[in-house]
Design a protein around this motif. Structure first.
Motif, PDB file in Angstrom:
ATOM      1  N   SER A  19      -2.245  -4.639   7.530  1.00 13.68           N
ATOM      2  CA  SER A  19      -3.970  -4.960   7.167  1.00 13.68           C
ATOM      3  C   SER A  19      -4.008  -4.912   5.772  1.00 13.68           C
ATOM      4  N   ASN A  20      -2.699  -3.975   4.269  1.00 12.27           N
ATOM      5  CA  ASN A  20      -2.506  -3.562   3.564  1.00 12.27           C
ATOM      6  C   ASN A  20      -0.869  -3.929   3.424  1.00 12.27           C
ATOM      7  N   LEU A  21      -0.436  -5.452   3.076  1.00 13.26           N
ATOM      8  CA  LEU A  21       0.873  -5.444   3.101  1.00 13.26           C
ATOM      9  C   LEU A  21       1.343  -4.500   1.585  1.00 13.26           C
ATOM     10  N   GLN A  22       0.466  -4.441   0.765  1.00 12.33           N
ATOM     11  CA  GLN A  22       1.288  -3.636  -0.699  1.00 12.33           C
ATOM     12  C   GLN A  22       2.220  -2.380  -0.302  1.00 12.33           C
ATOM     13  N   GLY A  23       1.532  -1.433   0.705  1.00 11.51           N
ATOM     14  CA  GLY A  23       1.922  -1.090   1.882  1.00 11.51           C
ATOM     15  C   GLY A  23       3.714  -0.929   1.973  1.00 11.51           C
ATOM     16  N   VAL A  24       4.013  -2.133   2.944  1.00 10.69           N
ATOM     17  CA  VAL A  24       4.936  -2.145   2.894  1.00 10.69           C
ATOM     18  C   VAL A  24       6.326  -1.892   2.069  1.00 10.69           C
ATOM     19  N   LYS A  25       6.464  -0.767   2.412  1.00 14.03           N
ATOM     20  CA  LYS A  25       8.172  -0.674   1.651  1.00 14.03           C
ATOM     21  C   LYS A  25       9.849  -0.501   2.255  1.00 14.03           C
ATOM     22  N   ASN A  26      10.038  -1.554   3.244  1.00 11.52           N
ATOM     23  CA  ASN A  26      11.279  -1.381   3.456  1.00 11.52           C
ATOM     24  C   ASN A  26      11.592  -3.675   3.933  1.00 11.52           C
ATOM     25  N   LYS A  27      12.771  -4.382   3.883  1.00 10.86           N
ATOM     26  CA  LYS A  27      12.437  -5.138   4.325  1.00 10.86           C
ATOM     27  C   LYS A  27      12.484  -5.730   6.244  1.00 10.86           C
ATOM     28  N   ILE A  28      11.311  -6.482   5.372  1.00 11.25           N
ATOM     29  CA  ILE A  28      11.532  -6.475   7.669  1.00 11.25           C
ATOM     30  C   ILE A  28      12.987  -7.237   8.246  1.00 11.25           C
ATOM     31  N   VAL A  29      13.353  -7.038   9.010  1.00  7.73           N
ATOM     32  CA  VAL A  29      13.938  -7.477   9.622  1.00  7.73           C
ATOM     33  C   VAL A  29      13.770  -7.505  11.414  1.00  7.73           C
ATOM     34  N   MET A  59      -7.838   4.838  -5.381  1.00  8.93           N
ATOM     35  CA  MET A  59      -6.312   5.751  -4.941  1.00  8.93           C
ATOM     36  C   MET A  59      -5.688   5.233  -3.831  1.00  8.93           C
ATOM     37  N   SER A  60      -6.902   5.346  -2.701  1.00  8.52           N
ATOM     38  CA  SER A  60      -6.333   5.031  -1.631  1.00  8.52           C
ATOM     39  C   SER A  60      -5.509   3.486  -1.449  1.00  8.52           C
ATOM     40  N   ASP A  61      -6.243   2.615  -2.060  1.00  9.86           N
ATOM     41  CA  ASP A  61      -6.480   1.480  -1.749  1.00  9.86           C
ATOM     42  C   ASP A  61      -4.773   1.164  -3.180  1.00  9.86           C
ATOM     43  N   ARG A  62      -4.461   2.020  -3.909  1.00 18.21           N
ATOM     44  CA  ARG A  62      -3.166   1.751  -4.577  1.00 18.21           C
ATOM     45  C   ARG A  62      -2.088   1.834  -4.595  1.00 18.21           C
TER      46      ARG A  62
END
Length: 440
Positions: free
Chosen positions: A150-160, A52-55
Motif C-alpha cells: 500500500s505504501n511503497l515509500q516504506g520499502v527499505k530493502n532491495k527485493i529479490v 508524520m505517519s505518511d512520511r
C-alpha cells in the motif's frame, strides 16, 4: 414590593439553594468550552501525526503475490482492452518480526515500526479449461506476478523475488489490472504447456510503517507468524490468531487460514468485488494519550463542582456562616481551571505529572481561599482533605476505565450517604427562621 421582600426573607435558605443550583448549571458553559478546546487540540495532534505517519510509511496492507494472466476479449484487431485471469498461491507463508519505535516531533509522537519479513509459497499455474477460456485468447507471454504494497515509500530493502531458486527482475510500475494499483511486479512468461505445473517462490521484505500491518489471506493455505517486543497490540481483521502464552515481553502470534475461511476462490476472470473483503493483521497501540484521559476527567467536572458546592453549603448551614454566591462562583472557576491546567501541562510533561501538579495547585488555592471564608482551621483542613480525596478518587476512576462506571456509582452513593448522615438532624425550617433573623 414589601411583599416580595418578605417572601425572600422567609425563604432565605431555599433561595440560597436555588442560587447554588443555578451556579452549578451555569458551569456547564465553561466546561463545554474546555471540552471544545480538548477536541481542537486533539484534532491538531491527529493532523500532525497523519503527516508524520505518511512520511514514515503509514499503515501497511500487503496483497499477494498474485499471478496475473492477460486475456483478450476477441481475436479482432483493435478489440476492447484485455481482461485478466487471476490465480492465487496454493501455499502462502509469512514469518516476520516487528520492531516498534516511538517517534516525536515537537509535542506530538507516533508509534512507527520496521518489520523484517520472509515470504515463501507455491503457485500452480492456472488451468484455463476450468474457466472455460479460449486458449488462443490467452496472452501467455504477458503473464506476470504482482505484489501489492500500500505504501511503497516504506520499502527499505532491495527485493529479490526468487522463483524456483532463481532471482527475477522486479519492476516498480504495476501493469494495468483490476486488483492491485500500488506494489511491484515480476514478469512471468508462461506457455499453454505450463498448465497444471507448479513453481515455488520466496523473497524478503523490510518494511517501514506506522500503526498497523495487515495482510490478505491469498493462499489456499495461509500461515502468518509474527512476533514483536511491543505488547500493546490489537488484532484486527476477520481472523483471531493463536498466541503463545509463555511470552513474557511482547507477542508471538500465528494465523492459520484456509481457502474455505474466505469468500473468494483461488482463480477467477475479471473483477472480483469480494477479493479484499477479509484480512488479518495487527495494530500497534500507544497507551491512552493525555487528550483522551483529560476528556475522561472533564466528564466528571459537573460532579466535582456539585459536590464541592454541597460541602460549602453544609458548612454554611452547620457553622452558621454565610457564604456569598460570588464566593461559590470563584471556587467553581478554580475547579474548571484545573482541567485547562491539566490539558496544557500534559502536552509537555505527561498526564500523570500534570494531574499531580494541577490537582495540588487547585487544592491549595481553594483551601487557602476557604480559610478566608470559614475563619476556622478545622473547617479549612476538612475542605483540603475533601478536595484531596476527590482528586484522588478521580485519578483512580480515570485509570480504571473498565470499572469507571461501577467505581463512580459507588463513590456517589458513599458521598450521598455521608451528606444524608451529616444533615440528618438539621431542622431546615428552623434554619430558615435563623437566617430570617440575621437578615433583619
Amino acid at each position: 414590593m414589601e411583599t416580595t421582600k418578605n417572601f425572600f426573607k422567609n425563604q432565605a435558605l431555599t433561595t440560597k439553594i436555588v442560587i447554588v443550583v443555578i451556579l452549578t448549571l451555569l458551569m456547564l458553559i465553561p466546561i463545554g468550552m474546555v471540552r471544545s478546546l480538548i477536541t481542537e487540540r486533539e484534532g491538531n495532534k491527529v493532523a500532525e501525526q497523519t503527516e508524520m505517519s505518511d512520511r514514515w510509511g503509514g499503515r501497511q496492507l500487503l496483497t499477494g503475490p498474485v499471478l496475473v494472466l492477460p486475456y483478450k476479449q476477441s481475436l479482432a484487431v483493435g478489440s476492447a482492452a484485455p481482461s485478466f485471469v487471476y490465480c492465487l498461491p496454493e501455499e502462502y507463508n509469512v514469518t516476520g518480526d516487528i520492531k516498534p519505535e516511538e517517534r516525536t516531533r515537537g509535542i506530538q509522537k507516533i508509534l512507527s515500526y520496521q518489520s523484517t519479513m520472509h515470504f515463501e509459497g507455491k503457485f500452480i499455474f492456472p488451468d484455463y479449461k476450468s474457466l472455460d477460456l479460449n486458449e488462443a485468447l490467452i496472452q501467455w507471454d504477458e503473464a506476470y506476478i504482482v505484489m501489492g504494497i500500500s505504501n511503497l515509500q516504506g520499502v527499505k530493502n532491495k527485493i529479490v523475488f526468487n522463483i524456483n531458486g532463481h532471482p527475477q527482475e522486479i519492476l516498480a510500475n504495476v501493469a494495468d489490472n483490476d486488483l492491485i494499483r500500488s506494489g511491484v511486479m515480476i514478469r512471468m512468461p508462461l506457455a499453454a504447456a505450463d498448465m497444471g505445473k507448479s513453481c515455488n517462490f520466496d523473497f524478503d521484505l523490510v518494511l517501514n510503517g506506522t500503526d498497523g500491518l495487515h495482510f490478505l489471506p491469498v493462499g489456499r493455505q495461509t500461515n502468518v507468524h509474527f512476533n514483536s517486543t511491543w505488547k500493546s497490540v490489537a488484532y484486527t481483521g476477520d481472523y483471531v490468531p493463536t498466541e503463545k502464552a509463555d511470552v513474557k515481553e511482547g507477542i508471538d502470534a500465528q494465523w492459520n487460514i484456509f481457502d474455505y475461511n474466505r469468500s473468494y476462490t483461488q482463480m477467477w476472470v475479471g473483477k472480483n468485488d469480494s477479493f479484499g473483503s477479509t484480512k488479518l493483521g495487527l495494530d500497534l497501540l500507544l497507551p491512552v494519550d493525555h487528550y483522551q484521559k483529560t476528556m475522561r476527567a472533564v466528564k466528571y467536572a459537573i460532579m466535582f463542582i456539585a459536590l464541592t458546592f454541597l460541602v460549602f453549603f453544609m458548612v454554611e448551614i452547620l457553622s452558621k456562616k454565610r457564604i456569598h454566591p460570588v464566593q461559590y462562583l470563584l471556587v467553581s472557576f478554580a475547579l474548571v481551571l484545573f482541567y485547562s491546567l491539566l490539558l496544557a501541562l500534559s502536552e509537555h510533561i505527561g498526564f500523570d505529572w500534570s494531574y499531580l501538579v494541577s490537582a495540588l495547585a487547585i487544592v491549595m488555592l481553594i483551601t487557602a481561599y476557604s480559610h478566608s471564608i470559614f475563619k476556622s482551621r478545622k473547617q479549612t483542613l476538612f475542605m483540603g482533605l475533601f478536595l484531596s480525596a476527590l482528586y484522588i478518587f478521580l485519578y483512580v476512576v480515570i485509570q480504571l476505565e473498565d470499572m469507571a462506571l461501577l467505581l463512580g456509582s459507588i463513590g456517589l452513593f458513599i458521598a450521598l450517604a455521608i451528606v444524608m448522615f451529616v444533615s440528618r438532624n438539621i431542622n431546615w425550617y428552623k434554619d430558615d427562621e435563623r437566617i430570617d433573623k440575621s437578615l433583619d
